[in-house]
Write a protein that holds these residues in place. Structure first.
Motif, mmCIF file in Angstrom:
data_model
loop_
_atom_site.group_PDB
_atom_site.id
_atom_site.type_symbol
_atom_site.label_atom_id
_atom_site.label_comp_id
_atom_site.label_asym_id
_atom_site.label_seq_id
_atom_site.Cartn_x
_atom_site.Cartn_y
_atom_site.Cartn_z
ATOM 1 N N LEU A 181 0.828 -1.204 0.000
ATOM 2 C CA LEU A 181 0.000 0.000 0.000
ATOM 3 C C LEU A 181 0.866 1.259 0.000
ATOM 4 O O LEU A 181 0.568 2.235 -0.714
ATOM 5 N N ARG A 203 1.011 4.062 -3.005
ATOM 6 C CA ARG A 203 0.764 5.473 -2.701
ATOM 7 C C ARG A 203 1.943 6.329 -3.143
ATOM 8 O O ARG A 203 1.777 7.398 -3.722
ATOM 9 N N GLN A 204 3.154 5.844 -2.901
ATOM 10 C CA GLN A 204 4.349 6.574 -3.291
ATOM 11 C C GLN A 204 4.430 6.705 -4.812
ATOM 12 O O GLN A 204 4.780 7.750 -5.340
ATOM 13 N N ALA A 256 1.875 6.746 -6.913
ATOM 14 C CA ALA A 256 0.836 7.703 -7.323
ATOM 15 C C ALA A 256 1.283 9.137 -7.065
ATOM 16 O O ALA A 256 1.088 10.024 -7.907
ATOM 17 N N VAL A 257 1.904 9.384 -5.930
ATOM 18 C CA VAL A 257 2.371 10.733 -5.585
ATOM 19 C C VAL A 257 3.483 11.156 -6.540
ATOM 20 O O VAL A 257 3.522 12.302 -6.998
#
Length: 122
Positions: free
Chosen positions: A9, A13-14, A16-17
């Protein structure tokens, strides 16, 4: 939740950022002088338009001395920068720029009414 799931997860998230951060310079480049004029109609004088045009081409916060150099203003002593710095402070008060650790960057909020300076970390 186990450790492997949590790490997956975090990695997602990393990713996507990182992708979003990569799109920011392109989005800032689309913010042209004409769009700034539409958002900030009270900023009509030529010197301010020239300053805003410098920021439209910028991909990161800019220091006042760099704005002077971009405008072709010779900087030999600190007082040469003070006139531009005063104009930049006025643009911050009008929320056309955001101040970030002694550098300025384009504001992402439309001007509504003058308020306190918006500080951005750059």
């Amino acid at each position: 939740m186990n450790t492997a799931t949590a790490l997956d997860l975090i990695t997602a998230r990393q990713t996507a950022v990182t992708e979003y951060a990569g799109q920011l310079p392109e989005q800032i480049a689309k913010f042209t002088a004409e769009q700034l004029n539409a958002l900030y109609p009270t900023i009509a004088s030529e010197p301010y338009q020239q300053i805003l045009a410098v920021f439209c081409a910028a991909t990161a916060p800019i220091r006042a001395k760099d704005v002077c150099m971009a405008l072709g203003i010779e900087v030999t002593v600190p007082k040469d920068v003070e006139g531009i710095r005063a104009k930049l402070k006025r643009l911050v008060r009008r929320q056309a720029l955001a101040e970030a650790n002694q550098a300025w960057s384009p504001s992402t909020r439309p001007a509504t009414k003058p308020s306190q300076n918006t500080l951005r970390r750059g």
